[in-house]
Each structure stands twice: as structure tokens, then as C-alpha cells.
Design an enzyme around this catalytic site. Structure first.
Site, PDB file in Angstrom:
ATOM      1  NE  ARG A 137      -3.825   1.912   2.546  1.00 56.47           N
ATOM      2  CZ  ARG A 137      -3.856   2.964   3.475  1.00 56.47           C
ATOM      3  NH1 ARG A 137      -2.623   3.049   4.133  1.00 56.47           N
ATOM      4  NH2 ARG A 137      -4.653   3.991   3.353  1.00 56.47           N
ATOM      5  CG  HIS A 168      -0.934   5.450  -0.684  1.00 53.95           C
ATOM      6  ND1 HIS A 168      -2.129   6.134   0.149  1.00 53.95           N
ATOM      7  CD2 HIS A 168      -1.727   4.250  -0.707  1.00 53.95           C
ATOM      8  CE1 HIS A 168      -3.273   5.597   0.227  1.00 53.95           C
ATOM      9  NE2 HIS A 168      -3.139   4.247  -0.385  1.00 53.95           N
ATOM     10  CG  ASN A 201      -1.245   8.889   2.221  1.00 54.11           C
ATOM     11  OD1 ASN A 201      -1.684   8.182   1.553  1.00 54.11           O
ATOM     12  ND2 ASN A 201      -0.107   9.823   1.903  1.00 54.11           N
ATOM     13  CG  HIS A 228      -8.208  -3.445  -1.595  1.00 48.59           C
ATOM     14  ND1 HIS A 228      -9.095  -2.334  -2.039  1.00 48.59           N
ATOM     15  CD2 HIS A 228      -7.103  -2.741  -1.374  1.00 48.59           C
ATOM     16  CE1 HIS A 228      -8.709  -1.377  -2.077  1.00 48.59           C
ATOM     17  NE2 HIS A 228      -7.213  -1.403  -1.579  1.00 48.59           N
TER      18      HIS A 228
END
Length: 335
Positions: A72, A76, A105, A203
Site C-alpha cells: 500500500r 501511495h 494517508n 485488497h
């Protein structure tokens, strides 16, 4: 010369998978800068990737959630003005606009794993391996640990001198975004519709904060109200984990079935109306994406190939190379 079909019939399942993964990597490499290359540190710091691999494997064995955190964090980092390790920079007077502290975030984790790998690498190869590359390698190695498949990551990224906190909200997609917005959002960054759906398979691991989906469980006054696209029984499970008014201190697994395995259970969950985020559930029914979701749900090999290719492509977004940026000594601070 053997025909393609004959050659494929002679390959083992594992060999076929590796061919598929490498074909995907070659395909996405076309048209991209050649400044990044696989084995970038083979001469200057030959143990760099093995150090990252060992560091990630140890950390993820102790806490599988850290693997999800690293994947992740890489996403990001890349999605906000490029894969340049700007997400790792701490807020300082010199760098007051920190991405990691942005409200867009939440729940970032895994910084200490990058720190551990960087410390070991610096002891052997001072100011040679960028934090941006370490993060890209760590995401790949998290996939290998939790998903039991891997792909080649080109190196050569350099580190940003600044973080881009004010740009987070404009670049990180919202969990409530509709498909039209998401498609445009990814295409604007050179990522295709297939890339978007493949990447959403991440996910299958990790957690999300309760505020990200509370509107699917409750009305504004706290009355229970289940989103029609959410399975009612699953909604009850989510309410138990996330009572009305819960903040980011409470979380739920994005995949309630195999939360520590990077697999296609996520796509099976969407079929069963068990997607936690509305943006995830939407890809199972929208005409633009539904067929791809079904394809991945039925064939893990195809998803692994496409996911690997999309990760490589994403990892090339707006990279700094050559003499741009710097190679940080400490990933939290510019030199």
C-alpha cells in the site's frame, strides 16, 4: 521449431506461470524510459535486493499485515507525483508538507521495515541504493511472501528532495469513488482499466479504517441502513467490528476470508457482495470492469500475470533518475 501451443504443453505449471509473468513485464516495459533496469545494483551493491528480501520476509512472518502495508505504501508513494520515496520523508522545517501526515494517508505502516533494510544496505554500500528502490523491492517481496509469486523489479529510481502532502487528496483515490472517476484517475497516470482492476486485487490483504465504509452500514443519525450492494449478513459482521461513530482506531479486514493471503479470494468476495469498500464492490457490477473481475475470480494465473505487470508499470510512474533528486542516507530525511 516448436509451435507456441506445443511449447506451452511441454512446460510445467510453475514454468508456465513464470513465462506469463515475464511476458507481462516485457510488454509493459515497451515505451518506458530505459533509465530503470532489472539488476541495477548488480555491480554497485549486489546484495541489496537480497537484504530487502530477507528483511521483509522476517517482518512479514511476525506480522503479515506489514506486507499489506508495504504494498500500500508503494502505491501511495507512486500515485502522488511519482515513485520517489517522498512518502517516507518526515515533517521538518525544511520539509513542512509531509505526505505521511496527510489525512488522505491514514493507517500507513511498514516504515521501520524500510529503515531496517536501509540501515543494513548503508553499512555495505553507502549512499548507493535509493529509498525509492528499497520501497519498490519491499512491495515485490511482500507479494512473494504473502502471494507465493514474484516479478522482476527494475531499479535506478532516485529520492525526492521534498514531500507532497498537499497533493495527496488530489491523487489518492477515495474509497467511495465511482468507476468513471477511477478509470479516468488511473488513465491520467498511464494505467489502464485492466491495471486498475488487477491492482485492486491487493485488497485481498490488509485492513481499512471503519470511517471508509461506515456510510454503507449506517445513516448519518446512526440508524442501521445496509447498502443494497452489500450482503446483509456480511453487513452485520462489519457493524460488530465497526459500531456507529468508530474512528480509524478501529479497522476491518478488506478480505474477511483469507486476510493474510494475496490471492483471488477478493474477487470471489465481490461476487458474493462482500466487498468492504464501495469502490471495490462497484467493479464487480460495472460493465467496464465486471468481465475482468470474473476472469480473475476464475483464473488466479491470469490475475498474477496482470497484477505483476501493473505493479511494474506503476513502479515507473514519474521516477527521478540520473542526477535528479538524491540518494538519501536516511529515508526519513533529505541529506
Amino acid at each position: 521449431m516448436k509451435s507456441k501451443c506445443k511449447m506451452e504443453s511441454d512446460l510445467s505449471g510453475e514454468a508456465k506461470l513464470m513465462v506469463l509473468l515475464m511476458v507481462g513485464i516485457v510488454m509493459v516495459s515497451k515505451g518506458y524510459s530505459q533509465d530503470l533496469k532489472v539488476g541495477f545494483y548488480s555491480e554497485t551493491c549486489p546484495l541489496a535486493e537480497s537484504i530487502v528480501r530477507a528483511t521483509v520476509a522476517k517482518a512479514v512472518a511476525q506480522n503479515p499485515g506489514m506486507g499489506a502495508g508495504l504494498i500500500r505504501m508503494h502505491f501511495h508513494d507512486c500515485i502522488v507525483l511519482g515513485c520517489d520515496a517522498s512518502i517516507l520523508l518526515d515533517r521538518t522545517p525544511q520539509n513542512p508538507d509531509s505526505e505521511k501526515d496527510s489525512p488522505g494517508n491514514p493507517l500507513l505502516r511498514g516504515f521501520e521495515i524500510i529503515d531496517d533494510a536501509k540501515f543494513e544496505i548503508e553499512s555495505q554500500c553507502p549512499q548507493t541504493v535509493s529509498c525509492a528502490d528499497i520501497l519498490a523491492f519491499a512491495a515485490r517481496d511482500s507479494v512473494a511472501t504473502l502471494g507465493q509469486f514474484t516479478y522482476a523489479v527494475p531499479g535506478g529510481r532516485r529520492d525526492s528532495l521534498v514531500s507532497h502532502g498537499t497533493n495527496v487528496s488530489d491523487n489518492v483515490p477515495f474509497p467511495t469513488s465511482d468507476i468513471g472517476f477511477l478509470v479516468q484517475h488511473f488513465e491520467d497516470r498511464g494505467l489502464s482499466l485492466r491495471d486498475m482492476v488487477a491492482l485492486s486485487g491487493a485488497h485481498s490483504i490488509g485492513r481499512t479504517g471503519c470511517p471508509e465504509f461506515s456510510d454503507r452500514l449506517f445513516l448519518n443519525n446512526g440508524t442501521e441502513n445496509t447498502d443494497p450492494s452489500l450482503d446483509p449478513t456480511f453487513a452485520t459482521i462489519l457493524r460488530e467490528k465497526c459500531p456507529f461513530g468508530s474512528g480509524f482506531d478501529k479497522t476491518a479486514d478488506l478480505d474477511n476470508v483469507t486476510p493474510n493471503h494475496l490471492d483471488v479470494q477478493f474477487f470471489e468476495n465481490l461476487k458474493n457482495k462482500m466487498g468492504v469498500l464501495s469502490s471495490d464492490q462497484a467493479i464487480a457490477t460495472d460493465p467496464l470492469t465486471a468481465a475482468t473481475v470474473r476472469r480473475y475470480q476464475r483464473n488466479r494465473t491470469i490475475w498474477m500475470r496482470d497484477f505483476s505487470a501493473a505493479m511494474v508499470k506503476m513502479g515507473k510512474l514519474q521516477v527521478l533518475t540520473g542526477t535528479q533528486g538524491e540518494i538519501r542516507k536516511d529515508c526519513h530525511l533529505r541529506n
